[in-house]
Design a protein around this motif. Structure first.
Motif, PDB file in Angstrom:
ATOM      1  N   GLN A 209       0.828  -1.206   0.000  1.00  0.00           N
ATOM      2  CA  GLN A 209       0.000   0.000   0.000  1.00  0.00           C
ATOM      3  C   GLN A 209       0.862   1.256   0.000  1.00  0.00           C
ATOM      4  O   GLN A 209       0.560   2.233  -0.703  1.00  0.00           O
ATOM      5  CB  GLN A 209      -0.940  -0.006   1.215  1.00  0.00           C
ATOM      6  CG  GLN A 209      -2.007  -1.097   1.218  1.00  0.00           C
ATOM      7  CD  GLN A 209      -1.459  -2.472   1.555  1.00  0.00           C
ATOM      8  OE1 GLN A 209      -0.369  -2.603   2.142  1.00  0.00           O
ATOM      9  NE2 GLN A 209      -2.184  -3.505   1.174  1.00  0.00           N
ATOM     10  N   ASP A 210       1.952   1.239   0.777  1.00  0.00           N
ATOM     11  CA  ASP A 210       2.861   2.390   0.808  1.00  0.00           C
ATOM     12  C   ASP A 210       3.523   2.595  -0.549  1.00  0.00           C
ATOM     13  O   ASP A 210       3.703   3.730  -0.998  1.00  0.00           O
ATOM     14  CB  ASP A 210       3.939   2.188   1.878  1.00  0.00           C
ATOM     15  CG  ASP A 210       3.422   2.456   3.280  1.00  0.00           C
ATOM     16  OD1 ASP A 210       2.360   3.098   3.407  1.00  0.00           O
ATOM     17  OD2 ASP A 210       4.072   2.025   4.251  1.00  0.00           O
ATOM     18  N   VAL A 211       3.893   1.485  -1.193  1.00  0.00           N
ATOM     19  CA  VAL A 211       4.512   1.594  -2.514  1.00  0.00           C
ATOM     20  C   VAL A 211       3.539   2.221  -3.505  1.00  0.00           C
ATOM     21  O   VAL A 211       3.911   3.101  -4.290  1.00  0.00           O
ATOM     22  CB  VAL A 211       4.979   0.211  -3.019  1.00  0.00           C
ATOM     23  CG1 VAL A 211       5.403   0.297  -4.490  1.00  0.00           C
ATOM     24  CG2 VAL A 211       6.147  -0.296  -2.177  1.00  0.00           C
ATOM     25  N   GLU A 212       2.280   1.785  -3.458  1.00  0.00           N
ATOM     26  CA  GLU A 212       1.281   2.353  -4.361  1.00  0.00           C
ATOM     27  C   GLU A 212       1.153   3.859  -4.151  1.00  0.00           C
ATOM     28  O   GLU A 212       1.058   4.629  -5.108  1.00  0.00           O
ATOM     29  CB  GLU A 212      -0.078   1.666  -4.138  1.00  0.00           C
ATOM     30  CG  GLU A 212      -0.137   0.216  -4.591  1.00  0.00           C
ATOM     31  CD  GLU A 212      -0.024   0.077  -6.101  1.00  0.00           C
ATOM     32  OE1 GLU A 212      -0.396   1.023  -6.817  1.00  0.00           O
ATOM     33  OE2 GLU A 212       0.439  -0.986  -6.563  1.00  0.00           O
ATOM     34  N   ARG A 213       1.142   4.282  -2.907  1.00  0.00           N
ATOM     35  CA  ARG A 213       1.029   5.711  -2.605  1.00  0.00           C
ATOM     36  C   ARG A 213       2.245   6.475  -3.096  1.00  0.00           C
ATOM     37  O   ARG A 213       2.136   7.582  -3.632  1.00  0.00           O
ATOM     38  CB  ARG A 213       0.840   5.913  -1.103  1.00  0.00           C
ATOM     39  CG  ARG A 213      -0.551   5.524  -0.604  1.00  0.00           C
ATOM     40  CD  ARG A 213      -0.578   5.278   0.888  1.00  0.00           C
ATOM     41  NE  ARG A 213      -0.013   6.382   1.657  1.00  0.00           N
ATOM     42  CZ  ARG A 213       0.492   6.246   2.876  1.00  0.00           C
ATOM     43  NH1 ARG A 213       0.549   5.057   3.447  1.00  0.00           N
ATOM     44  NH2 ARG A 213       0.936   7.305   3.528  1.00  0.00           N
ATOM     45  N   LEU A 214       3.425   5.875  -2.908  1.00  0.00           N
ATOM     46  CA  LEU A 214       4.655   6.536  -3.338  1.00  0.00           C
ATOM     47  C   LEU A 214       4.696   6.687  -4.857  1.00  0.00           C
ATOM     48  O   LEU A 214       5.036   7.754  -5.380  1.00  0.00           O
ATOM     49  CB  LEU A 214       5.866   5.727  -2.858  1.00  0.00           C
ATOM     50  CG  LEU A 214       7.246   6.292  -3.202  1.00  0.00           C
ATOM     51  CD1 LEU A 214       7.476   7.620  -2.481  1.00  0.00           C
ATOM     52  CD2 LEU A 214       8.340   5.288  -2.839  1.00  0.00           C
TER      53      LEU A 214
ATOM     54  N   LEU B 220       7.564  12.036   1.807  1.00  0.00           N
ATOM     55  CA  LEU B 220       6.980  13.009   2.730  1.00  0.00           C
ATOM     56  C   LEU B 220       5.623  13.488   2.235  1.00  0.00           C
ATOM     57  O   LEU B 220       4.672  13.611   3.003  1.00  0.00           O
ATOM     58  CB  LEU B 220       7.932  14.200   2.900  1.00  0.00           C
ATOM     59  CG  LEU B 220       9.196  13.948   3.725  1.00  0.00           C
ATOM     60  CD1 LEU B 220      10.127  15.151   3.662  1.00  0.00           C
ATOM     61  CD2 LEU B 220       8.827  13.637   5.175  1.00  0.00           C
ATOM     62  N   ARG B 221       5.520  13.734   0.940  1.00  0.00           N
ATOM     63  CA  ARG B 221       4.252  14.179   0.371  1.00  0.00           C
ATOM     64  C   ARG B 221       3.172  13.108   0.495  1.00  0.00           C
ATOM     65  O   ARG B 221       1.992  13.404   0.665  1.00  0.00           O
ATOM     66  CB  ARG B 221       4.448  14.553  -1.107  1.00  0.00           C
ATOM     67  CG  ARG B 221       4.958  15.963  -1.279  1.00  0.00           C
ATOM     68  CD  ARG B 221       5.380  16.343  -2.670  1.00  0.00           C
ATOM     69  NE  ARG B 221       4.649  15.758  -3.777  1.00  0.00           N
ATOM     70  CZ  ARG B 221       4.924  16.016  -5.053  1.00  0.00           C
ATOM     71  NH1 ARG B 221       5.937  16.846  -5.356  1.00  0.00           N
ATOM     72  NH2 ARG B 221       4.251  15.453  -6.018  1.00  0.00           N
ATOM     73  N   ALA B 222       3.605  11.842   0.430  1.00  0.00           N
ATOM     74  CA  ALA B 222       2.645  10.735   0.533  1.00  0.00           C
ATOM     75  C   ALA B 222       2.359  10.348   1.976  1.00  0.00           C
ATOM     76  O   ALA B 222       1.563   9.445   2.228  1.00  0.00           O
ATOM     77  CB  ALA B 222       3.182   9.524  -0.235  1.00  0.00           C
TER      78      ALA B 222
ATOM     79  N   HIS C 102       8.108  -8.359  -1.813  1.00  0.00           N
ATOM     80  CA  HIS C 102       6.774  -8.571  -2.364  1.00  0.00           C
ATOM     81  C   HIS C 102       6.757  -9.723  -3.361  1.00  0.00           C
ATOM     82  O   HIS C 102       5.763 -10.444  -3.453  1.00  0.00           O
ATOM     83  CB  HIS C 102       6.265  -7.274  -3.006  1.00  0.00           C
ATOM     84  CG  HIS C 102       6.161  -6.142  -2.020  1.00  0.00           C
ATOM     85  ND1 HIS C 102       5.966  -4.833  -2.396  1.00  0.00           N
ATOM     86  CD2 HIS C 102       6.233  -6.133  -0.658  1.00  0.00           C
ATOM     87  CE1 HIS C 102       5.924  -4.062  -1.317  1.00  0.00           C
ATOM     88  NE2 HIS C 102       6.091  -4.839  -0.254  1.00  0.00           N
ATOM     89  N   LEU C 103       7.853  -9.929  -4.079  1.00  0.00           N
ATOM     90  CA  LEU C 103       7.939 -11.108  -4.946  1.00  0.00           C
ATOM     91  C   LEU C 103       7.832 -12.391  -4.124  1.00  0.00           C
ATOM     92  O   LEU C 103       7.096 -13.317  -4.474  1.00  0.00           O
ATOM     93  CB  LEU C 103       9.265 -11.104  -5.716  1.00  0.00           C
ATOM     94  CG  LEU C 103       9.337 -10.314  -7.022  1.00  0.00           C
ATOM     95  CD1 LEU C 103      10.747 -10.373  -7.589  1.00  0.00           C
ATOM     96  CD2 LEU C 103       8.349 -10.857  -8.047  1.00  0.00           C
TER      97      LEU C 103
END
Length: 298
Positions: free
Chosen positions: A117-122, A233-235, A253-254
């Motif tokens: 989820q953090d990766v998607e936001r980034l 920071l923006r995310a 994740h793999l």
């Protein structure tokens, strides 16, 4: 008045200072390490320069039992090797008791990672309508899709990427090459960038580098690191975020989705599977989590 062992330590440190010019911090660390060893030996009525191999093994074992950090004991062994090497050179002793002594293996720590989820936001944070951010989004997408090292990413040239085949040819450590699939999302982001933003960044200059800086030159690792921090920071993503965080997230994740460890080794460009073994902890944690969530007696 200094004890005989302490006087020998000080003579050794004086020589280190005069010949090697070691800093005060290093000399003080050696003084502390060797003094503690001398105290341990003195309690057993052994003078420092008379210590044998088993005495030093006993000392390292005592440190382990007392909970000293492995990194600290490795530094102590380094100090002992220099000290007894000095005694041997001065013919104060005839045999070096440090021969065959090995430092305790340090625990390998997993680097920080991000949730999916953090990766998607980034990845969604850069604005593809902005020239620089369009480039950054392509870089982030490609980094997460391939697990490249940051030096491999910023050094990519146009002939290393094939959008038609959907692969990137990576030149890794030691000049070793590997082919890594790009994936649909990264391919789309990369194609958008190459068509719209790259020429604007180059400003009419000619360059082979895929991701030029705003000056049209190859971007530095430090610049890209700062760009990632900015988007994190923006995310609203906190913690120590770096390009390696995305490389680790790629591998984690793999594995979470069932990839084989050897496949991950090849994609990361690890020369030895032992380097990739740190990720087995990730796989085990995931198995424990799945068991807890889905097994009726979990």
């Amino acid at each position: 008045m200094l004890s005989l062992s302490q006087a020998t330590i000080e003579t050794f440190l004086d020589e280190l200072w005069s010949i090697d010019g070691l800093s005060d911090n290093t000399l003080n660390a050696y003084r502390t390490d060797l003094s503690l060893l001398a105290c341990f030996l003195a309690a057993q009525r052994i003078e420092l320069k008379q210590a044998g191999k088993q005495d030093l093994r006993d000392y390292l074992g005592w440190r382990k039992d007392k909970g000293f950090a492995k990194s600290s004991s490795a530094r102590v062994l380094s100090a002992m090797r220099r000290f007894f090497g000095y005694l041997l050179e001065k013919t104060i002793i005839q045999l070096d008791p440090c021969v065959e002594l090995s430092a305790p293996k340090r625990d390998r720590k997993l680097p920080g990672t991000l949730s999916e989820q953090d990766v998607e936001r980034l990845l969604a944070e850069p604005d593809p309508e902005d020239t620089l951010e369009c480039r950054d989004q392509a870089m982030l997408e490609l980094l997460y899709a391939t697990g490249l090292r940051v030096t491999e990413l910023v050094g990519l040239t146009l002939d290393q990427i094939s959008l038609r085949q959907g692969v990137v040819r990576v030149v890794g450590k030691g000049g070793k090459e590997r082919l890594v699939p790009i994936g649909e999302m990264a391919s789309a982001s990369l194609e958008r960038y190459l068509v719209s933003a790259r020429e604007l960044l180059l400003g009419g200059q000619s360059a082979d580098v895929v991701f030029p800086s705003s000056q049209g030159r190859m971007m530095t690792r430090q610049t890209f690191w700062h760009r990632i921090k900015r988007y994190a920071l923006r995310a609203g993503i906190h913690g120590d975020i770096s390009p390696h965080t995305l490389r680790h997230a790629f591998a984690t994740h793999l594995l979470n989705h069932g990839a084989d460890l050897r496949v991950v080794q090849l994609l990361l460009g690890h020369s030895s599977l032992s380097t990739t073994q740190i990720y087995t902890h990730v796989a085990k944690l995931r198995l424990a989590q799945l068991h807890s969530e889905h097994h009726p007696r979990g």
